[in-house]
Design a protein around this motif. Structure first.
Motif, PDB file in Angstrom:
ATOM      1  N   SER A 168       2.734  -3.103  19.637  1.00  0.00           N
ATOM      2  CA  SER A 168       3.900  -3.532  18.851  1.00  0.00           C
ATOM      3  C   SER A 168       4.843  -2.367  18.624  1.00  0.00           C
ATOM      4  CB  SER A 168       3.473  -4.090  17.487  1.00  0.00           C
ATOM      5  OG  SER A 168       2.523  -5.101  17.629  1.00  0.00           O
ATOM      6  N   ILE A 169       4.276  -1.233  18.252  1.00  0.00           N
ATOM      7  CA  ILE A 169       5.099  -0.038  18.027  1.00  0.00           C
ATOM      8  C   ILE A 169       5.826   0.316  19.317  1.00  0.00           C
ATOM      9  CG2 ILE A 169       5.075   2.439  17.511  1.00  0.00           C
ATOM     10  CD1 ILE A 169       2.523   1.924  15.868  1.00  0.00           C
ATOM     11  N   SER A 175       4.118  -8.503   9.698  1.00  0.00           N
ATOM     12  CA  SER A 175       3.060  -7.491   9.732  1.00  0.00           C
ATOM     13  C   SER A 175       3.517  -6.195  10.354  1.00  0.00           C
ATOM     14  CB  SER A 175       1.859  -8.033  10.515  1.00  0.00           C
ATOM     15  OG  SER A 175       1.326  -9.143   9.847  1.00  0.00           O
ATOM     16  N   VAL A 176       4.508  -6.256  11.250  1.00  0.00           N
ATOM     17  CA  VAL A 176       4.946  -5.029  11.915  1.00  0.00           C
ATOM     18  C   VAL A 176       5.523  -4.042  10.903  1.00  0.00           C
ATOM     19  CG1 VAL A 176       6.560  -4.080  13.609  1.00  0.00           C
ATOM     20  CG2 VAL A 176       5.222  -6.059  14.186  1.00  0.00           C
ATOM     21  N   ALA A 177       5.992  -4.557   9.778  1.00  0.00           N
ATOM     22  CA  ALA A 177       6.521  -3.679   8.735  1.00  0.00           C
ATOM     23  C   ALA A 177       5.462  -2.709   8.241  1.00  0.00           C
ATOM     24  CB  ALA A 177       7.053  -4.510   7.579  1.00  0.00           C
ATOM     25  N   GLU A 220      -6.967  -5.351  16.365  1.00  0.00           N
ATOM     26  CA  GLU A 220      -5.739  -5.265  15.589  1.00  0.00           C
ATOM     27  C   GLU A 220      -5.007  -3.931  15.806  1.00  0.00           C
ATOM     28  OE1 GLU A 220      -6.423  -6.396  11.552  1.00  0.00           O
ATOM     29  OE2 GLU A 220      -4.289  -6.575  11.104  1.00  0.00           O
ATOM     30  N   GLN A 221      -5.781  -2.867  15.888  1.00  0.00           N
ATOM     31  CA  GLN A 221      -5.193  -1.536  16.059  1.00  0.00           C
ATOM     32  C   GLN A 221      -4.436  -1.437  17.394  1.00  0.00           C
ATOM     33  OE1 GLN A 221      -4.885   0.739  13.802  1.00  0.00           O
ATOM     34  NE2 GLN A 221      -3.738   1.985  15.278  1.00  0.00           N
ATOM     35  N   LYS A 222      -5.086  -1.931  18.442  1.00  0.00           N
ATOM     36  CA  LYS A 222      -4.447  -1.869  19.766  1.00  0.00           C
ATOM     37  C   LYS A 222      -3.214  -2.770  19.820  1.00  0.00           C
ATOM     38  CE  LYS A 222      -8.423  -0.350  22.449  1.00  0.00           C
ATOM     39  NZ  LYS A 222      -9.552  -0.779  23.290  1.00  0.00           N
ATOM     40  N   LEU A 223      -3.312  -3.886  19.127  1.00  0.00           N
ATOM     41  CA  LEU A 223      -2.151  -4.784  19.076  1.00  0.00           C
ATOM     42  C   LEU A 223      -0.990  -4.088  18.367  1.00  0.00           C
ATOM     43  CD1 LEU A 223      -1.452  -7.858  19.733  1.00  0.00           C
ATOM     44  CD2 LEU A 223      -1.641  -8.181  17.270  1.00  0.00           C
ATOM     45  N   THR A 234       7.556   3.040  12.922  1.00  0.00           N
ATOM     46  CA  THR A 234       8.323   1.981  13.572  1.00  0.00           C
ATOM     47  C   THR A 234       9.810   2.290  13.539  1.00  0.00           C
ATOM     48  OG1 THR A 234       8.312   0.815  11.485  1.00  0.00           O
ATOM     49  CG2 THR A 234       6.688   0.152  13.102  1.00  0.00           C
ATOM     50  N   ALA A 235      10.539   1.518  14.306  1.00  0.00           N
ATOM     51  CA  ALA A 235      11.989   1.746  14.425  1.00  0.00           C
ATOM     52  C   ALA A 235      12.689   1.545  13.094  1.00  0.00           C
ATOM     53  CB  ALA A 235      12.571   0.791  15.447  1.00  0.00           C
TER      54      ALA A 235
END
Lengths: 301, 301
Positions: free
Chosen positions: A278-279, A293-295, A271-274, A300-301
């Motif tokens: 994503s970042i 989940s990206v939130a 999950e961490q690497k994913l 992040t942007a």
């Protein structure tokens, strides 16, 4: 209702299905860096680009260069989209483990997308399938609009099965069933899988959901209950829909992983690497990705 | 797996649970206009504000004014959140058909949120419940953190049932079970509802999901399979989470309606009018709301 598989295989389609719908062109170098990050997440298969004519998908015009430059992880199967023999030749030169051919279950979408009737598409694909098989590559048949067609409306399971049967007869190793416009609800998934799982081997079926209306996770949950073990997903939900600003693209790998981890289903994905990958892509594209989940990612942007 | 109810009742909580988490203060006039729009969508119940001390929720400091000014549709039940007798008095003056009291299933969340232990919360609520009952108001008991607590982690169904039993004994008419941090996956919903539906009357149970991780629609689908017929939702997915920028809030009324319409479940809600109310609030708040479906509205922010 309580039964689902112990192990799920995710194919990451972000570099292809995701990027092809992004307005911003990502440099070849950034694509390579990003795909290399994805290769180290534990994901088992990555569709790294498309060898469709760059006139149609300029965002992926560097498919050959990307294929040549990515660092191959021996545990990952690298595939690419190939529309025809020309595309396959380029893909083989760039290096692929798998070739994905594609067509639609609905006549009008196929006409619009491939410029041929369904019947006239088979021979074109057959040549690609045969050659890819001879070269020892895995061949995936994408079938689009398996639930709804933007031009014809509801697509019947019979129509979908007809196309699947022909593609399997023509030599594809597996079928990916696409909810292309992301319109399906779980009852539609049930109606299709009722037919599919009694007629085709489950292990050859991949479900490919878009999260356009927020139904994808529920549809995946429904597919799991049918014993489906393979899903196409896109990191961060990359992709969107060019016709609906703000709409989500492919279901997000991150959200699917959250679901599967919660259900206690093994994926092998870190999950961490994913999240790091994503970042990376979120910052490169300079926009918030649709994955819920990206939130939760810092920075992040 | 194929069984779900024919009819679902939606309670719109956007004006309360949605707005209370929004940074931007919406004027009283805009709130009234918006709630009047919601009143004409076919939604059966609207939680129009909160009578919590404005020190804690400044966004809803005008609850009394809003309650007095909204145009009541006789087909709609208007409820509000009330924490104590002072809140109930104000709510009764402003006009309510229903009063919602609240507490948590986990001790630490209850302490943090209400500043009292669970045991010391009951008598405070009991007084409110009794008075509201005497006044002929419907009383809802919100139970928060029924799946996971941000401080304690997993919350057991037994803990949840203990709180539900006490609240029902104390006179609430119904219980709303809240996935406060939006972390639950369908297996958790199954585990809780397995216990709930065998011990409590289904018609008294409302499920209240947040879409923080994109699991809400799958969780609602799971709840439908248990025969749950009532859900709290928020138009546009309004709300968000102050601790996770970009995160979704309550599950979006729009997305739930898309699911239910697709499943052929009747809600009585007019999709067009719902979209108009979504556009209104989206433009007033000046930001894209998290609902996937709102992306399909023309003229959005």
């Amino acid at each position: 209702m309580r039964n689902w598989p112990d192990f799920i295989t995710i194919k990451e389609v972000g570099p292809r299905d995701g990027l092809q719908n992004e307005k911003k062109f990502l440099s070849t170098e950034d694509k390579v860096t990003w795909i290399n990050m994805l290769s180290n997440t534990g994901i088992k298969e990555i569709e790294y680009s498309s060898f469709v004519n760059p006139k149609w998908i300029p965002a992926l015009a560097d498919a050959k260069e990307v294929g040549k430059r990515i660092k191959r992880n021996p545990s990952v199967l690298y595939s690419a989209l190939v529309p025809n023999m020309k595309g396959l030749e380029n893909a083989l030169e760039a290096g692929i483990d798998g070739a994905s051919v594609f067509m639609s279950a609905s006549e009008s979408h196929n006409l619009k997308n491939i410029n041929k009737s369904i019947d006239k598409t088979y021979p074109v694909l057959k040549e690609v399938i045969d050659t890819a098989n001879e070269e020892g590559k895995k061949v995936t048949g994408y079938v689009s609009t398996v639930f709804d067609c933007p031009y014809e409306g509801r697509v019947s399971p019979e129509q979908v099965l007809r196309v699947c049967d022909q593609l399997l007869e023509d030599g594809v190793d597996e079928i990916s069933l696409g909810d292309t416009i992301g319109s399906a609800v779980p009852s539609q998934v049930q109606a299709l899988l009722d037919e599919i799982v009694t007629r085709l081997p489950k292990e050859k079926i991949i479900m490919h959901f878009h999260d356009t209306r927020g139904m994808a996770i529920a549809n995946i949950m429904t597919s799991l209950q049918f014993g489906i073990t393979r899903f196409d997903t896109s990191i961060g939900g990359l992709g969107g829909c060019p016709y609906a600003p703000g709409a989500a693209g492919n279901v997000a790998t991150n959200d699917v992983l959250y679901l599967l981890n919660g259900l206690g289903i093994y994926t092998g994905i870190d999950e961490q690497k994913l999240q790091e990958a994503s970042i990376y892509i979120q910052n490169k594209l300079g926009k918030k990705l649709p994955s819920r989940s990206v939130a939760f990612i810092e920075g992040t942007a």
